[in-house]
Design a protein around this motif. Sequence first.
Motif, PDB file in Angstrom:
ATOM      1  N   GLU A 167       0.827  -1.214   0.000  1.00  0.00           N
ATOM      2  CA  GLU A 167       0.000   0.000   0.000  1.00  0.00           C
ATOM      3  C   GLU A 167       0.857   1.258   0.000  1.00  0.00           C
ATOM      4  O   GLU A 167       0.471   2.287  -0.572  1.00  0.00           O
ATOM      5  N   SER A 215      -3.581   7.411   5.267  1.00  0.00           N
ATOM      6  CA  SER A 215      -4.176   6.733   4.123  1.00  0.00           C
ATOM      7  C   SER A 215      -4.877   7.727   3.212  1.00  0.00           C
ATOM      8  O   SER A 215      -5.580   8.634   3.678  1.00  0.00           O
ATOM      9  N   VAL A 275      -9.135   2.321   3.955  1.00  0.00           N
ATOM     10  CA  VAL A 275      -7.859   1.638   4.216  1.00  0.00           C
ATOM     11  C   VAL A 275      -7.307   2.110   5.554  1.00  0.00           C
ATOM     12  O   VAL A 275      -7.137   3.314   5.786  1.00  0.00           O
ATOM     13  N   ALA A 294      -2.365  -1.656   7.717  1.00  0.00           N
ATOM     14  CA  ALA A 294      -1.646  -2.044   6.501  1.00  0.00           C
ATOM     15  C   ALA A 294      -0.162  -2.222   6.783  1.00  0.00           C
ATOM     16  O   ALA A 294       0.485  -3.131   6.249  1.00  0.00           O
TER      17      ALA A 294
END
Length: 389
Positions: free
Chosen positions: A214, A239, A244, A249
């Motif tokens: 990501e 993010s 997300v 992540a």
Amino acid sequence: MNIDFLHALDDIEKEKGISKETLLEALETALFSAYKKDYGTKENVRVDIKDKSGEVKVYTSLEVVEEADNENVEISLKEAKEIDPKYEIGDIVEREITPANFGRIATQTAKQVVMQRIREAERDVIYEEYKQKEGELITGTIQRFHRNNIFIDLGKIEALLPPSEQMPGESYEMGSRVKLYVVEVNADNKGPRILVSRTHPGLLKRLFEVEVPEIFDGIVEIMSVAREAGSRSKIAVLSAEANVDPVGACVGPKGMRVQAIVDQLNGEKIDIIEWSEEPAVLVANALNPAEVLEVIVDEEEKVAEVIVPDFQLSLAIGKAGQNARLAAKLTGWKVDIKNQTQYDQEKAAQTEKIEDPVPLDRDEDQVELSDINSEKAIIEENQDKEPEV
């Protein structure tokens, strides 16, 4: 030199990326210097290498004058006319003065010049290649040690890992592979000099880019990094997409992503927090894992006063102040941490200093202006009377 030599220059141009014209110009300059050294210091000499045959010729330039006094720089009009009737006074005549054994000198010089140019070109190529890698992550092999410095083999060149860029407590073994951050690439007479680091905050950032897709794709952005290499680091992420979770992540399934980075940094602890544009929220997040009750910010002084529960004070400050120090580096704010009891006591003390004004009773404590005037008149009257004996 011959045609085979020129063909060799063509091959060098293809393999090394050095243009044939550049090599010929360098060779002509070197031959000019060689001629002056062996046959005098004439400044009006020109060396020419024939592009088709490789033949080397030396020419001198002579000015056409009526009568030549210096044959090194002048030629009489009569002699010039014998060469070409079109010559007039003031024209320049080129005359070949190639020495008989100059071919041997040219061959030796050519080899030296070409080899030197190849080495220089290779150094330039390596410099440009690694100059583009400044601020990037590379992998190398520990090759040798010298006076606490570690030299890393990058394949084409060595890089320097000085003591100041080595992680405290980390063990370095000959032949082991290690990931490094390229701090700086400079060039000197010996070639490119590459400085690499294991302590730079950029190393942590690049490792996250490798381990977290990501971040690599731009969905999650690293906003700030604070690091005390070998001990603890903090990283703030944001993010670009609402659905997300940036922290999740980076942590990865069962913590696999962050653990992979921890392993590469010799067990260095990493706190991942969510970035916020609100200073109070950002500072509170940065003091993770401590619980924060309230953050009072001073925008002008850029100071954040943080109140934490009494039992969380030591955790918020951290060992030797490390947690608070990293939070300050991460946020760019000065962080002042207080426990709840201390804050309440200071607040109470400030309240006690503020006294409410007591209202005056007009009937008892105020004097009418008319009363003041009457008293004044009495005083003045008494002053006019003679004192009693």
